[in-house]
Design a protein around this motif. Sequence first.
Motif, PDB file in Angstrom:
ATOM      1  N   TRP A  59       4.893   5.256  21.036  1.00 41.93           N
ATOM      2  CA  TRP A  59       6.019   4.817  22.551  1.00 41.93           C
ATOM      3  C   TRP A  59       6.140   6.208  22.949  1.00 41.93           C
ATOM      4  O   TRP A  59       6.629   6.084  24.437  1.00 41.93           O
ATOM      5  N   TRP A  60       6.739   6.959  22.487  1.00 45.71           N
ATOM      6  CA  TRP A  60       7.344   8.226  22.855  1.00 45.71           C
ATOM      7  C   TRP A  60       6.305   9.123  24.158  1.00 45.71           C
ATOM      8  O   TRP A  60       7.228   9.784  24.514  1.00 45.71           O
ATOM      9  N   THR A  61       5.263   9.183  23.651  1.00 46.02           N
ATOM     10  CA  THR A  61       4.934   9.430  25.303  1.00 46.02           C
ATOM     11  C   THR A  61       4.590   8.517  26.698  1.00 46.02           C
ATOM     12  O   THR A  61       4.765   9.182  27.578  1.00 46.02           O
ATOM     13  N   GLY A  62       5.528   8.184  26.023  1.00 46.77           N
ATOM     14  CA  GLY A  62       5.783   7.149  28.175  1.00 46.77           C
ATOM     15  C   GLY A  62       6.749   7.024  28.051  1.00 46.77           C
ATOM     16  O   GLY A  62       6.576   6.794  28.977  1.00 46.77           O
ATOM     17  N   PHE A  63       7.774   7.984  27.990  1.00 50.39           N
ATOM     18  CA  PHE A  63       9.032   8.645  28.563  1.00 50.39           C
ATOM     19  C   PHE A  63       8.097   9.875  29.307  1.00 50.39           C
ATOM     20  O   PHE A  63       9.120  10.630  29.980  1.00 50.39           O
ATOM     21  N   ASP A  64       6.809  10.160  29.059  1.00 53.89           N
ATOM     22  CA  ASP A  64       6.728  11.514  30.575  1.00 53.89           C
ATOM     23  C   ASP A  64       7.322  12.813  30.410  1.00 53.89           C
ATOM     24  O   ASP A  64       7.759  13.259  31.066  1.00 53.89           O
ATOM     25  N   ASP A  65       8.155  13.173  28.934  1.00 55.31           N
ATOM     26  CA  ASP A  65       9.118  14.176  28.569  1.00 55.31           C
ATOM     27  C   ASP A  65       7.561  14.657  27.752  1.00 55.31           C
ATOM     28  O   ASP A  65       7.633  14.760  26.431  1.00 55.31           O
ATOM     29  N   PRO A  66       7.172  15.833  28.334  1.00 57.80           N
ATOM     30  CA  PRO A  66       6.220  16.806  27.310  1.00 57.80           C
ATOM     31  C   PRO A  66       7.024  17.503  26.007  1.00 57.80           C
ATOM     32  O   PRO A  66       6.492  17.526  24.702  1.00 57.80           O
ATOM     33  N   ARG A  74       6.291  17.304  15.692  1.00 58.58           N
ATOM     34  CA  ARG A  74       6.546  17.710  14.912  1.00 58.58           C
ATOM     35  C   ARG A  74       6.828  17.528  13.952  1.00 58.58           C
ATOM     36  O   ARG A  74       6.986  17.100  12.570  1.00 58.58           O
ATOM     37  N   ALA A  75       8.196  16.051  14.148  1.00 55.92           N
ATOM     38  CA  ALA A  75       8.634  15.417  12.802  1.00 55.92           C
ATOM     39  C   ALA A  75       7.562  15.148  12.744  1.00 55.92           C
ATOM     40  O   ALA A  75       8.237  14.677  10.706  1.00 55.92           O
ATOM     41  N   LEU A  76       6.739  14.372  13.024  1.00 52.78           N
ATOM     42  CA  LEU A  76       6.033  13.431  11.668  1.00 52.78           C
ATOM     43  C   LEU A  76       4.887  14.168  10.977  1.00 52.78           C
ATOM     44  O   LEU A  76       4.430  13.778  10.211  1.00 52.78           O
ATOM     45  N   VAL A 180       7.783   5.243  11.651  1.00 52.18           N
ATOM     46  CA  VAL A 180       8.887   4.378  12.725  1.00 52.18           C
ATOM     47  C   VAL A 180      10.199   5.280  12.975  1.00 52.18           C
ATOM     48  O   VAL A 180      10.873   5.219  14.040  1.00 52.18           O
ATOM     49  N   THR A 181      11.031   5.469  11.747  1.00 52.45           N
ATOM     50  CA  THR A 181      12.297   5.780  11.420  1.00 52.45           C
ATOM     51  C   THR A 181      12.401   6.888  11.997  1.00 52.45           C
ATOM     52  O   THR A 181      13.329   7.242  13.018  1.00 52.45           O
ATOM     53  N   VAL A 182      11.605   7.368  11.151  1.00 52.23           N
ATOM     54  CA  VAL A 182      11.737   9.904  11.721  1.00 52.23           C
ATOM     55  C   VAL A 182      11.489   9.640  13.206  1.00 52.23           C
ATOM     56  O   VAL A 182      12.265  10.681  14.105  1.00 52.23           O
ATOM     57  N   ALA A 183      10.332   8.509  13.700  1.00 50.36           N
ATOM     58  CA  ALA A 183      10.130   9.454  15.165  1.00 50.36           C
ATOM     59  C   ALA A 183      11.880   8.581  16.322  1.00 50.36           C
ATOM     60  O   ALA A 183      11.171   8.744  17.328  1.00 50.36           O
ATOM     61  N   ALA A 184      11.885   7.309  15.810  1.00 52.44           N
ATOM     62  CA  ALA A 184      12.553   6.077  16.437  1.00 52.44           C
ATOM     63  C   ALA A 184      14.328   7.668  16.355  1.00 52.44           C
ATOM     64  O   ALA A 184      14.826   8.295  17.183  1.00 52.44           O
ATOM     65  N   ASP A 185      14.642   7.753  15.282  1.00 48.23           N
ATOM     66  CA  ASP A 185      15.806   9.045  15.001  1.00 48.23           C
ATOM     67  C   ASP A 185      15.597  10.611  16.183  1.00 48.23           C
ATOM     68  O   ASP A 185      16.554  10.819  16.591  1.00 48.23           O
TER      69      ASP A 185
END
Length: 494
Positions: A59-66, A74-76, A180-185
């Motif tokens: 989902w984070w790719t949908g913000f269109d922010d490289p 990197r966190a994952l 999921v938590t790491v990506a969201a945080d």
Amino acid sequence: MTRNLKIMGLSGMLLLSTALAACTVGPDYTAPKAEMVPFHNTIGAPAPLARPTPPLDRWWTGFDDPMLAEVVQRALNQNLTLDAAIARVTQARAAAASADAQLLPTADINATATYEHQSLRSAVGSVSSGSPGFRRDGHELAVGPSASWELDLFGGLRREATAAGEEVQAADAEQAGTRVTVAADTADAYLQVRAYQARLAVAANQIATDEHLLDLVRNRQASGAATDREIAQAEALLKQARATVPQLRFGLEQQLNRLDVLMGAQPGTYAHDLAVARAIPAIPALPGDQRPVEVLRRRPDVIAAERHLASSNERIGAAISDYYPKISLSGALGVDSVSTNHLFTSSAFQALGGGALRWRLFDFGKVDAEVALAKGANAEALAVYRQAVLRAAQDVEDLLAALATTQDHVTELQGEVAALIRARDLAQQAYQAGSITLTDVLDADRQLLTAQDELDVNRAGVARAAVGVFRALGGGWDPQGRVEDHDHSPSMAP
């Protein structure tokens, strides 16, 4: 003839396996049904500038922010909490492999060599020393394999193996939940970094405006149109604007440090990558057709709770099996000789076979207590599962409501800021013309600063609420890893 014997042997093993399976004691597991009505908070139509709905597992790719995509990835790759969760999966798989191995025979190879110098004063030596050919020195060699096998007549070992396999699935789900938590945080920290940078930009603009206002008051004082009191008021306003900067910088530093730790690095490692301020990204369109049953199938915490429940059910059967007898078989083949010359001859061959029966008939209620303990753990696991279902629904409802209300608040604040900018500019013009006092200008300026800061906070709040919605919907977990799929472990999407 040999072929017939093989067929008979295979048939016998099949019949034995069928018979053993039919004797499995304990309750069979049935997954609980979570009857839930549709969510009463729904996702409204996306704004015209909103981006398309991204894949839920990225989902984070949908913000269109490289840069956002880079820090999340990197966190994952580097997060230490996620590494620990992956290690727990490895441990669970090893435990399951060990439990599976308990169902199979154990074979060992043994070799012993002994040397003895017999005492003449011992019971054996005192009698044997008078015999013809007595020798005080002797040695013995023995080599051969041995095997043992506990027959799982009532399914206790199979129940334990099944429980261990379900714990593997629970560990997989918990690892996915950590992902999921790491990506969201990480996304949340990144958005707060951009929010603090935007607020610092507002503060810088406000400081520049207040410096201009102070110059204006000083010019009016030089011409006799302003007093020392007005100079003091303008200076106080400027200092007030400057006083907001240290606190904003501290908040920015905290979020940068948080990001570094999430990326498995010492604070300060990646701060330079985010040194250039960028706009708070607009949110993508969110999936608006999510049903509770789909969320429960995807939420890692719900899946893990259900797998723990299934495992606890199997352990009831394992405990009940102790009411019944345990039968084990053992055997050994090998050679035994007092000299190496005859060690591998037919006369040195020896064989041993046997069986054992163990039945806990009188244990003063120990098995009863173990069964009660297993049933209590199962009841606890059921309550934990039901609570996980309710919390999942609460998360979705809360975050959908937060997103909707924050979006509405941003719309109102945008109108307020536009009106306050006009009011501030008109107040400065009126003060310069001498038609109003400086107090009116200061009030308009202060209101504008507060509204602009609140607008940036809520712009970031919208993006953070969107991140929360993706997390609540189970974003990051492969939708194919469903609660009903008990034949295989859920897996993470690549």
